[in-house]
Motif scaffolding. Structure first.
Motif, PDB file in Angstrom:
ATOM      1  N   THR A 128      -4.310   1.505  -8.653  1.00 52.72           N
ATOM      2  CA  THR A 128      -3.961   1.204  -7.223  1.00 52.72           C
ATOM      3  C   THR A 128      -5.078   2.044  -6.696  1.00 52.72           C
ATOM      4  N   LEU A 129      -4.813   1.986  -5.168  1.00 52.57           N
ATOM      5  CA  LEU A 129      -5.811   2.631  -4.181  1.00 52.57           C
ATOM      6  C   LEU A 129      -5.518   3.986  -4.256  1.00 52.57           C
ATOM      7  N   LEU A 138       0.841  -1.386  -0.107  1.00 50.65           N
ATOM      8  CA  LEU A 138       0.137   0.134  -0.082  1.00 50.65           C
ATOM      9  C   LEU A 138       0.885   1.357  -0.005  1.00 50.65           C
ATOM     10  N   THR A 146      -4.756   5.979   1.475  1.00 53.49           N
ATOM     11  CA  THR A 146      -3.884   4.959   1.390  1.00 53.49           C
ATOM     12  C   THR A 146      -3.068   4.633   2.535  1.00 53.49           C
ATOM     13  N   ALA A 175       1.348   4.056  -2.902  1.00 56.24           N
ATOM     14  CA  ALA A 175       1.130   5.742  -2.544  1.00 56.24           C
ATOM     15  C   ALA A 175       2.553   6.381  -2.971  1.00 56.24           C
TER      16      ALA A 175
END
Length: 356
Positions: A269-270, A241, A317, A245
């Motif tokens: 992605t997040l 994660l 994130t 980021a």
């Protein structure tokens, strides 16, 4: 279990060579403290890595030397070494099983990096030109295959069906994770749950296996083995994660790879999912153009960074990463306090707070 050693108030531990190691700071310092504490084991692991990379086919050690020179955190083999020690492994038989299996874990990881860089057409790895940029795609894929083969030679020699099952299953999951990522690429309808499945497969599964294999070597109880597997899985989730980021928040010179690579490749992605969900309809039109349609202009990365900042997508994130880091720390609760326990707690904090 080995005898627990309580940390003194100064927050220092004694490493394998008798030197004092600070364990009082979270983050990067915590990871360095773990590496310093296990320096003797890690030197032995590096010796195994170099020895096992040798081959009469000249290109293999040449490319391997490039990988060794690029360095890296060696976090996954460190976790194997740490888990074995936490569970009381003292290698009195002189076989150094934990060192051999840690090298095996690093070979599996490095093989996947070689293959991933080819698939992603990456030009940088750890701040240096990637192996495929120097040696070509064919050589990178084939040397990756060689490293997988070396890993399973080590497993065969170790002769533990449990360890072999753990790491062979993780290798299959790694491949599944990469294929799943490919199927979600350029698809903004990807759910957060699907994204989390991807990062478990491509990253967290090997973290979990590295820890569980170490526990088996340390002859852990079933409860301890499961606790270390859960620790590794959650640490790996937090690690990936933060990695996602950093692709939108780091400096390239610090990160060691191209900032915005995920953006240019259309990876979902997040940070992107969070910005897309929180953005206006105009923002979503932008994201569909650059991610789903792959129609990107030179100035689009800056525009994407601005939208991510406006929607606090990086913050979202990182908060999710800290949730996983907290679960990793909780998983170690059944182990008694000792130096290695404290260092693994700090390593979980590092996974959610690192800057590279």
């Amino acid at each position: 279990m080995g005898v627990a050693v309580s940390l003194p108030e100064s927050g220092r531990a004694t490493s394998q060579d008798g030197s004092s190691v600070s364990v009082s700071k979270p983050g990067e310092a915590g990871l360095k403290a773990l590496a310093d504490y296990l320096a003797q084991d890690m030197r032995a692991c590096n010796q195994v890595i170099v020895a096992r990379m040798q081959s009469p086919v000249a290109l293999i050690p040449q490319l391997a030397a490039h990988l060794v020179a690029a360095g890296g955190k060696r976090l996954r083999p460190l976790l194997t070494l740490a888990a074995a020690r936490l569970c009381g492994y003292d290698n009195q038989d002189g076989k150094l099983r934990h060192v051999e299996i840690a090298a095996c874990v690093e070979f599996i990881h490095t093989a996947t990096l070689l293959h991933d860089d080819v698939v992603d057409e990456s030009q940088l790895r750890r701040g240096l030109a990637s192996a495929n940029a120097i040696f070509g795609n064919k050589a990178s894929v084939l040397v990756g295959d060689f490293l997988f083969a070396r890993a399973f030679q080590i497993l065969t020699a170790d002769a533990s069906l449990d360890v072999m099952a753990i790491l062979s299953a993780a290798s299959a999951t790694l491949a599944e994770g990469e294929v799943m990522q490919m199927t979600t690429q350029n698809d903004l309808s990807t759910s957060v749950d699907q994204y989390l499945q991807v990062i478990y497969g491509k990253t967290a599964a090997l973290f979990a296996a590295a820890c569980e294999a170490g526990a088996v070597i340390g002859e852990a109880t079933p409860e301890q083995r499961e606790a270390l597997r859960v620790y590794g899985a959650n640490l790996g989730m937090a690690f990936q994660l933060v990695d996602d980021a950093l692709d939108y928040a780091a400096d390239q010179a610090v990160l060691g790879k191209g900032v915005g690579d995920d953006f240019r490749e259309g990876k979902v992605t997040l940070p992107v999912l969070a910005a897309y969900e929180a953005g206006s309809e105009e923002d979503r039109v932008f994201w569909r153009r650059v991610i789903e349609d792959s129609e990107q202009k030179p100035e689009d990365l800056d525009a994407a960074l601005a939208l991510i900042a406006q929607t606090d997508a990086i913050g979202a994130t990182l908060r999710k990463a800290e949730e996983y880091a907290a679960k990793a720390r909780e998983a170690l609760a059944l182990f008694p306090e000792c130096d290695i326990h404290s260092l693994l707690i700090e390593t979980a904090s590092y996974s959610a707070s690192r800057e590279r």
